[in-house]
Design a protein around this motif. Sequence first.
Motif, PDB file in Angstrom:
ATOM      1  N   LEU A 205      51.996  33.858 -73.656  1.00 24.23           N
ATOM      2  CA  LEU A 205      50.822  33.146 -74.140  1.00 24.23           C
ATOM      3  C   LEU A 205      49.588  33.529 -73.323  1.00 24.23           C
ATOM      4  O   LEU A 205      48.499  33.754 -73.881  1.00 24.23           O
ATOM      5  CB  LEU A 205      51.068  31.638 -74.082  1.00 24.23           C
TER       6      LEU A 205
ATOM      7  N   ALA B 170      49.254  32.419 -80.763  1.00 18.42           N
ATOM      8  CA  ALA B 170      49.177  31.415 -79.694  1.00 18.42           C
ATOM      9  C   ALA B 170      49.706  30.068 -80.172  1.00 18.42           C
ATOM     10  O   ALA B 170      50.463  29.395 -79.452  1.00 18.42           O
ATOM     11  CB  ALA B 170      47.735  31.279 -79.214  1.00 18.42           C
ATOM     12  N   GLU B 171      49.315  29.678 -81.372  1.00 20.25           N
ATOM     13  CA  GLU B 171      49.780  28.396 -81.910  1.00 20.25           C
ATOM     14  C   GLU B 171      51.297  28.398 -82.088  1.00 20.25           C
ATOM     15  O   GLU B 171      51.972  27.387 -81.838  1.00 20.25           O
ATOM     16  CB  GLU B 171      49.093  28.102 -83.246  1.00 20.25           C
TER      17      GLU B 171
ATOM     18  N   SER C 254      43.718  34.490 -75.072  1.00 16.92           N
ATOM     19  CA  SER C 254      43.035  33.735 -76.121  1.00 16.92           C
ATOM     20  C   SER C 254      41.713  33.189 -75.604  1.00 16.92           C
ATOM     21  O   SER C 254      41.584  32.818 -74.429  1.00 16.92           O
ATOM     22  CB  SER C 254      43.925  32.584 -76.594  1.00 16.92           C
TER      23      SER C 254
ATOM     24  N   HIS D 127      44.659  26.897 -75.061  1.00 13.73           N
ATOM     25  CA  HIS D 127      45.837  27.762 -75.078  1.00 13.73           C
ATOM     26  C   HIS D 127      46.221  28.170 -73.662  1.00 13.73           C
ATOM     27  O   HIS D 127      47.394  28.132 -73.283  1.00 13.73           O
ATOM     28  CB  HIS D 127      45.562  29.016 -75.914  1.00 13.73           C
TER      29      HIS D 127
ATOM     30  N   ILE E 273      52.881  27.982 -78.657  1.00 13.06           N
ATOM     31  CA  ILE E 273      52.765  26.597 -78.195  1.00 13.06           C
ATOM     32  C   ILE E 273      53.799  25.710 -78.889  1.00 13.06           C
ATOM     33  O   ILE E 273      54.434  24.854 -78.259  1.00 13.06           O
ATOM     34  CB  ILE E 273      51.334  26.067 -78.427  1.00 13.06           C
TER      35      ILE E 273
ATOM     36  N   ALA F 139      43.623  22.048 -80.145  1.00 15.24           N
ATOM     37  CA  ALA F 139      43.392  23.477 -80.327  1.00 15.24           C
ATOM     38  C   ALA F 139      42.032  23.699 -80.967  1.00 15.24           C
ATOM     39  O   ALA F 139      41.912  24.109 -82.116  1.00 15.24           O
ATOM     40  CB  ALA F 139      44.489  24.080 -81.195  1.00 15.24           C
TER      41      ALA F 139
END
Length: 321
Positions: free
Chosen positions: A62, A35-36, A67, A72, A39, A9
Amino acid sequence: MSQIAALAAALLLHSVSPHLLVAQEPAKAQVLAIAEEYIKQGQALLEKEGSQQELIRLANKLLALKSENKSHNSTAYFFRAYAKHDSDKKGAIADYDRSIAILPLASAYMNRGIVKYNLGDVRSAISDYDKSIVIDEKDFIAYNNRGNAKATLKDFPGAMVDFNTSISINPQNEHAYFNRGLAKFEFDGDINAALADSTIAINIDPQFSDAYAWRAFLKSKLDDFKGACRDMKMAVLVGHKVSSQKLNDRKKWLRNCPSISTHSKAQKADEYFEQAKALWNKKGREQEIIKLLNQVLSRIKSAEAYFYRASAKFQLQDYQG
């Protein structure tokens, strides 16, 4: 069985005008944090059965974040492709194409190869496995999968090289042993080598139903019908993960075990008897005839076989025999 490579990332920094800096940075940070989290949730869903639709919805969310971090977006397409493996193979390939176009990772190439193989595009699957191995030469699953594809194309020597490499990287890879045994048998009919590999696979994973069923077949070829029936029984007992069709076929085989043993012995005896009779009028072949008839009589009682064997011994002046 798929390996999910860790998707880095790395934040891509873009220049912004000074008067917008304060307004944009919190929004960017929020997008990255969301986003993290998506994921993290997606990686958990990859190993969860029946989560395909949930994974697709998460991947779409997502992507909707837009992003600026390319990993991502690549991951989102990867998640969505993975979820489509069974329901929409062509759609899965399209999403793997998008993921690879953004960030070409070994796991995406390998998984795309799996889908192509399942669609019957074996040579293209091998090409994807090649690319995966170039990126990650220690991926034992990619070697195993490429070996399967080569075996499908009847390139058994090439397949065995890949299975050997897979095993050298991970000696606890039961699938490579199982597949290598299949390739050995198909290549030169080496039953004992195939039997040894299936046994190693079972020792590594005692719940490996396909390996028990395969070993049952091999044992039946060696006339070890009791051993074959024991293995088929185990194939059924641990067969909770195999398809219902496979399981039903194995149960049927198991129900016929006593008759299979009797029928197979008689059938084999007939084969040996026919070989003996074909040699009967050929001089100097009496020893071969006797050996063949011994095989017959070790399986069934036959007055005709005893008569032929006695006649062959008489020709050799073995009057006591």
